[in-house]
Design a protein around this motif. Structure first.
Motif, short mmCIF file in Angstrom:
data_model
loop_
_atom_site.label_atom_id
_atom_site.label_comp_id
_atom_site.label_asym_id
_atom_site.label_seq_id
_atom_site.Cartn_x
_atom_site.Cartn_y
_atom_site.Cartn_z
N GLU A 1 21.09 59.97 32.73
CA GLU A 1 19.82 60.58 33.14
C GLU A 1 18.77 59.50 33.39
N LEU A 2 18.71 58.51 32.51
CA LEU A 2 17.76 57.41 32.68
C LEU A 2 18.08 56.61 33.93
N ILE A 3 19.34 56.34 34.15
CA ILE A 3 19.76 55.62 35.36
C ILE A 3 19.33 56.40 36.60
N GLN A 4 19.56 57.70 36.59
CA GLN A 4 19.19 58.53 37.74
C GLN A 4 17.69 58.52 37.97
N GLN A 5 16.91 58.60 36.91
CA GLN A 5 15.45 58.56 37.06
C GLN A 5 14.99 57.23 37.64
N LEU A 6 15.58 56.14 37.18
CA LEU A 6 15.22 54.83 37.74
C LEU A 6 15.57 54.76 39.22
N LYS A 7 16.73 55.27 39.57
CA LYS A 7 17.14 55.26 40.98
C LYS A 7 16.18 56.09 41.82
N ASP A 8 15.82 57.28 41.34
CA ASP A 8 14.95 58.16 42.10
C ASP A 8 13.53 57.62 42.21
N GLY B 1 13.79 53.75 43.63
CA GLY B 1 14.56 53.56 44.86
C GLY B 1 15.54 52.41 44.75
N ILE B 2 16.22 52.31 43.61
CA ILE B 2 17.16 51.21 43.40
C ILE B 2 18.58 51.74 43.24
N SER B 3 19.55 50.84 43.28
CA SER B 3 20.95 51.22 43.17
C SER B 3 21.36 51.42 41.71
N ASP B 4 22.56 51.96 41.52
CA ASP B 4 23.10 52.11 40.16
C ASP B 4 23.12 50.78 39.43
N GLU B 5 23.63 49.76 40.09
CA GLU B 5 23.75 48.44 39.47
C GLU B 5 22.37 47.89 39.08
N GLN B 6 21.40 48.05 39.95
CA GLN B 6 20.05 47.58 39.64
C GLN B 6 19.44 48.36 38.48
N ALA B 7 19.69 49.66 38.43
CA ALA B 7 19.17 50.49 37.34
C ALA B 7 19.77 50.07 36.01
N VAL B 8 21.07 49.81 35.98
CA VAL B 8 21.72 49.37 34.75
C VAL B 8 21.16 48.03 34.31
N LYS B 9 20.97 47.12 35.25
CA LYS B 9 20.39 45.81 34.92
C LYS B 9 18.97 45.95 34.40
N ALA B 10 18.20 46.87 34.97
CA ALA B 10 16.82 47.09 34.51
C ALA B 10 16.82 47.62 33.08
N ASP C 1 16.85 44.30 26.09
CA ASP C 1 16.78 42.94 25.56
C ASP C 1 15.34 42.53 25.22
N PHE C 2 14.40 42.95 26.06
CA PHE C 2 12.99 42.64 25.81
C PHE C 2 12.53 43.29 24.51
N VAL C 3 12.83 44.56 24.34
CA VAL C 3 12.42 45.27 23.12
C VAL C 3 13.05 44.60 21.91
#
Length: 65
Positions: free
Chosen positions: A3-10, A13-22, A28-30
């Motif tokens: 669901e989080l990946i889909q929200q990032l994509k929507d 406007g990024i790809s699955d791979e970019q969403a996972v990397k984000a 990692d930051f947290v």
């Protein structure tokens, strides 16, 4: 997690791979801002998100069977 990946994509406007990397970058930051004793909880929380999505899918599959 899906669901989080889909929200990032929507929203971004990024790809699955970019969403996972984000998501990995945010995780990692947290973790870097927390004491080591607590940082492991971040991994558990993200794993729980993935697990709860799988549990929901399994429940839906069971219901449909």
């Amino acid at each position: 997690m899906q669901e989080l990946i889909q929200q990032l994509k929507d929203k971004a406007g990024i790809s699955d791979e970019q969403a996972v990397k984000a998501i990995e970058a945010v995780k990692d930051f947290v973790k870097s801002k927390l004491p080591p004793v607590i940082a492991g909880n971040v991994d558990a929380w993200f794993e729980g998100m993935a697990g709860s999505a799988a549990s929901k899918q399994n429940a839906a599959d069971d219901f449909l069977d």
